[in-house]
Write a protein that holds these residues in place. Structure first.
Motif, short mmCIF file in Angstrom:
data_model
loop_
_atom_site.label_atom_id
_atom_site.label_comp_id
_atom_site.label_asym_id
_atom_site.label_seq_id
_atom_site.Cartn_x
_atom_site.Cartn_y
_atom_site.Cartn_z
N TYR A 119 -3.73 2.19 -15.89
CA TYR A 119 -2.68 3.03 -15.32
C TYR A 119 -2.52 4.31 -16.16
O TYR A 119 -2.44 5.41 -15.62
N SER B 101 2.28 1.59 -3.47
CA SER B 101 1.21 1.99 -4.38
C SER B 101 0.93 3.49 -4.26
O SER B 101 0.80 4.19 -5.26
N ARG B 102 0.85 3.99 -3.04
CA ARG B 102 0.57 5.42 -2.82
C ARG B 102 1.66 6.29 -3.47
O ARG B 102 1.36 7.35 -4.02
N ASP C 177 0.83 -1.21 0.00
CA ASP C 177 0.00 0.00 0.00
C ASP C 177 0.86 1.26 0.00
O ASP C 177 0.57 2.22 -0.72
N LEU D 169 1.18 6.09 -7.35
CA LEU D 169 -0.08 6.67 -7.82
C LEU D 169 -0.18 8.16 -7.45
O LEU D 169 -1.22 8.78 -7.62
N ASN E 296 2.58 -2.79 -12.01
CA ASN E 296 1.35 -2.00 -11.95
C ASN E 296 0.13 -2.85 -11.60
O ASN E 296 -0.74 -2.40 -10.86
N ILE F 44 0.90 -4.10 -7.66
CA ILE F 44 1.02 -3.05 -6.64
C ILE F 44 -0.07 -1.99 -6.77
O ILE F 44 -0.69 -1.60 -5.80
N CYS F 45 -0.28 -1.51 -7.97
CA CYS F 45 -1.26 -0.42 -8.18
C CYS F 45 -2.64 -0.94 -8.54
O CYS F 45 -3.59 -0.16 -8.64
N ASP F 46 -2.78 -2.25 -8.74
CA ASP F 46 -4.05 -2.88 -9.09
C ASP F 46 -4.63 -2.28 -10.36
O ASP F 46 -5.83 -2.00 -10.44
#
Length: 142
Positions: free
Chosen positions: A87, A44-45, A41, A48, A76, A79-81
């Motif tokens: 993306y 990811s933050r 998380d 993003l 991506n 981690i970023c879903d």
């Protein structure tokens, strides 16, 4: 019956081939980073644009591999879903509304590793096989 057998063999081949394509991806930082790990998380933050610093308060500069890289796509998604198109759409919207700037596309494993090794503010990801003692691994994709 033979058709079903051939379909099964073809399906097994596709499944095993797609699994073989996925390499282990390591998220890396400079060796002097004041932490040894981040959560998915937290990473990811950063990627993003929802956070601009590491949990210890020091500024973070995320680096992407070049668009189209299998490592980038795997990162991506995990981690970023987000798929590659999701993306791009996510960042297009933020750029268009003036609410963010995407991580810089910085090349392949070697290029990202060199940049991260040279700057304590940077965070990137590479194929785990590219890691050496010039960088610190803080997360590995499951």
């Amino acid at each position: 019956m033979m058709k079903n057998f051939l379909r099964s063999v073809a399906a097994m081949a596709i499944i095993s081939w797609s699994g073989a394509v996925l390499a282990e991806v390591a998220v890396i930082v400079h060796p002097s980073a004041g932490f040894d790990s981040l959560t998915a998380d937290e990473i990811s933050r950063l990627f993003l644009g929802k956070s601009k610093s590491f949990p210890n308060g020091s500024p973070a500069i995320p680096l992407n591999q070049d668009d189209g890289s299998a490592t980038r796509d795997q990162f991506n998604q995990a981690i970023c879903d987000k798929s590659p198109s999701q993306y791009k759409a996510y960042w297009s919207k933020l750029v268009f509304t003036g609410k963010g700037t995407p991580p810089k596309d910085s090349g392949d494993d070697a290029a990202v590793k060199t940049l991260v090794a040279g700057n304590p503010k940077m965070i990137g990801y590479v194929d785990a096989s590219a890691v050496d003692d010039s960088v610190k691994v803080i997360y590995k994709l499951p």
